[in-house]
Design a protein around this motif. Structure first.
Motif, mmCIF file in Angstrom:
data_model
loop_
_atom_site.group_PDB
_atom_site.id
_atom_site.type_symbol
_atom_site.label_atom_id
_atom_site.label_comp_id
_atom_site.label_asym_id
_atom_site.label_seq_id
_atom_site.Cartn_x
_atom_site.Cartn_y
_atom_site.Cartn_z
ATOM 1 N N ARG A 98 41.088 -37.239 13.572
ATOM 2 C CA ARG A 98 41.812 -38.154 12.541
ATOM 3 C C ARG A 98 43.441 -37.741 12.314
ATOM 4 O O ARG A 98 43.761 -36.958 11.509
ATOM 5 C CB ARG A 98 41.148 -38.008 11.139
ATOM 6 C CG ARG A 98 41.843 -38.903 9.930
ATOM 7 C CD ARG A 98 40.998 -39.063 8.873
ATOM 8 N NE ARG A 98 41.186 -40.151 7.877
ATOM 9 C CZ ARG A 98 41.836 -39.985 6.913
ATOM 10 N NH1 ARG A 98 42.164 -38.806 6.308
ATOM 11 N NH2 ARG A 98 42.286 -41.140 6.398
ATOM 12 N N PRO A 99 44.198 -38.138 13.442
ATOM 13 C CA PRO A 99 45.514 -37.541 13.748
ATOM 14 C C PRO A 99 46.421 -38.351 12.497
ATOM 15 O O PRO A 99 46.999 -39.452 12.756
ATOM 16 C CB PRO A 99 45.740 -38.141 14.935
ATOM 17 C CG PRO A 99 45.032 -39.384 15.314
ATOM 18 C CD PRO A 99 43.711 -39.068 14.622
ATOM 19 N N LEU A 100 46.763 -37.626 11.651
ATOM 20 C CA LEU A 100 47.526 -38.260 10.500
ATOM 21 C C LEU A 100 49.062 -37.628 10.628
ATOM 22 O O LEU A 100 49.736 -37.953 9.632
ATOM 23 C CB LEU A 100 47.095 -37.915 9.222
ATOM 24 C CG LEU A 100 45.793 -38.781 9.067
ATOM 25 C CD1 LEU A 100 45.262 -38.361 7.426
ATOM 26 C CD2 LEU A 100 46.068 -40.241 9.197
ATOM 27 N N GLY A 114 51.271 -36.833 -1.545
ATOM 28 C CA GLY A 114 50.475 -37.743 -1.016
ATOM 29 C C GLY A 114 49.616 -37.379 -0.043
ATOM 30 O O GLY A 114 48.564 -37.780 0.322
ATOM 31 N N ILE A 115 49.888 -36.489 0.714
ATOM 32 C CA ILE A 115 48.998 -35.873 1.822
ATOM 33 C C ILE A 115 47.705 -35.527 1.172
ATOM 34 O O ILE A 115 46.652 -35.594 1.756
ATOM 35 C CB ILE A 115 49.607 -34.623 2.371
ATOM 36 C CG1 ILE A 115 50.929 -34.934 3.409
ATOM 37 C CG2 ILE A 115 48.629 -33.719 3.186
ATOM 38 C CD1 ILE A 115 51.741 -34.027 3.753
ATOM 39 N N LYS A 116 47.542 -34.769 -0.101
ATOM 40 C CA LYS A 116 46.402 -34.601 -0.721
ATOM 41 C C LYS A 116 45.310 -35.533 -0.892
ATOM 42 O O LYS A 116 44.278 -35.305 -0.764
ATOM 43 C CB LYS A 116 46.548 -33.934 -2.066
ATOM 44 C CG LYS A 116 47.554 -32.653 -2.115
ATOM 45 C CD LYS A 116 48.299 -32.043 -3.423
ATOM 46 C CE LYS A 116 48.869 -30.912 -3.356
ATOM 47 N NZ LYS A 116 49.404 -30.554 -4.853
ATOM 48 N N GLY A 117 45.996 -37.127 -0.974
ATOM 49 C CA GLY A 117 45.332 -38.106 -1.127
ATOM 50 C C GLY A 117 44.616 -38.493 0.010
ATOM 51 O O GLY A 117 43.648 -39.346 0.035
ATOM 52 N N VAL A 118 45.248 -38.522 1.169
ATOM 53 C CA VAL A 118 44.777 -38.932 2.573
ATOM 54 C C VAL A 118 44.111 -37.982 3.311
ATOM 55 O O VAL A 118 43.506 -38.437 4.241
ATOM 56 C CB VAL A 118 46.025 -39.540 3.216
ATOM 57 C CG1 VAL A 118 46.797 -40.665 2.392
ATOM 58 C CG2 VAL A 118 46.978 -38.586 3.813
ATOM 59 N N HIS A 157 49.853 -28.232 6.463
ATOM 60 C CA HIS A 157 48.867 -28.795 6.675
ATOM 61 C C HIS A 157 48.284 -29.207 7.978
ATOM 62 O O HIS A 157 48.284 -30.247 8.469
ATOM 63 C CB HIS A 157 48.975 -30.202 5.724
ATOM 64 C CG HIS A 157 49.149 -30.368 4.251
ATOM 65 N ND1 HIS A 157 48.313 -29.903 3.388
ATOM 66 C CD2 HIS A 157 50.374 -30.317 3.533
ATOM 67 C CE1 HIS A 157 48.978 -30.063 2.179
ATOM 68 N NE2 HIS A 157 50.159 -30.246 2.356
ATOM 69 N N PRO A 158 47.647 -28.189 8.628
ATOM 70 C CA PRO A 158 47.310 -28.186 10.171
ATOM 71 C C PRO A 158 46.343 -29.187 10.111
ATOM 72 O O PRO A 158 45.983 -29.603 11.073
ATOM 73 C CB PRO A 158 46.941 -26.902 10.238
ATOM 74 C CG PRO A 158 46.668 -26.171 8.963
ATOM 75 C CD PRO A 158 47.651 -26.735 8.050
ATOM 76 N N GLU A 159 45.442 -29.565 8.902
ATOM 77 C CA GLU A 159 44.479 -30.366 9.280
ATOM 78 C C GLU A 159 44.767 -31.674 9.444
ATOM 79 O O GLU A 159 43.989 -32.841 9.956
ATOM 80 C CB GLU A 159 43.729 -30.289 7.837
ATOM 81 C CG GLU A 159 44.061 -31.148 6.792
ATOM 82 C CD GLU A 159 45.216 -30.268 5.864
ATOM 83 O OE1 GLU A 159 45.847 -30.805 5.015
ATOM 84 O OE2 GLU A 159 45.287 -29.125 6.394
#
Length: 199
Positions: A151-153, A194-198, A143-145
């Motif tokens: 938006r550094p997550l 969870g990453i998909k939701g944030v 998930h490079p995004e």
């Protein structure tokens, strides 16, 4: 003439670390003393100081050894043949296996920050950051995004995974309904879904 090391020096040193970890975890970082640790280990106080010249040196050795063992397990778990998800799960399982039988050392790690010198804290942080980078690199590959400046997550997500792993010792039971391998899969799935939701 310098005192030579006994052949079983490292084994005795390791046993003293385990005993000291138990005393610190049970008595608390502020209350546990070198005298208590020596008595619990069945050695003289002078012998304990032979292995560890100070209480701070002993606390540092417990944490440093614990993290070094974890880092080596993660290095062994690195497998170029694995896909990113499988690699992440392998890393999670390596951490959970490293925590097996290490509850006392883990407790010391979580509670001993104030007992360390700045140099010791710096050396501990170096290993911790190396460990964290192993996980964040795999998560970034998938998930490079998450690593976008606006938006550094990446780090919050990575540390959330560590939050799940680091508190396993509070509830996990070896004879419970879920194995370490099962929980490695659960934790990996929770993070990746969870990453998909944030994002």
């Amino acid at each position: 003439m310098a005192r030579t090391r006994a052949e079983d020096f490292e084994e005795k040193q390791h046993q003293l670390l385990l005993t000291a970890s138990h005393v610190f975890a049970r008595q608390g970082m502020d209350k546990a003393s070198m005298s208590q640790i020596a008595a619990q280990a069945g050695v003289s106080k002078s012998l304990l100081y032979h292995y560890y010249p100070s209480r701070d040196a002993l606390i540092f050795a417990i944490i440093h050894t614990h993290l070094d063992e974890l880092d080596r397990r993660l290095d062994a778990a690195m497998d170029p043949a694995l896909g990113p998800r499988e690699q992440l799960e392998a890393f999670v399982l390596a951490v959970l296996e490293s925590y097996r039988g290490a509850d006392d050392r883990h407790t010391v790690q979580l509670n001993a920050g104030a007992a360390l010198t700045e140099d010791q804290r710096s050396r501990i942080r170096t290993i911790e950051r190396r460990i964290v980078r192993r996980f964040s690199a795999v998560i970034r590959d998938m998930h490079p995004e998450l690593d976008r400046p606006e938006r550094p997550l990446l780090m919050p997500v990575t540390m959330s995974l560590f939050g799940m792993m680091n508190w396993v010792y509070m509830w996990f039971r070896e004879d419970g309904p879920i194995s370490r391998a099962d929980y490695a899969s659960v934790a990996t799935t929770l993070i990746l879904e969870g990453i998909k939701g944030v994002r």
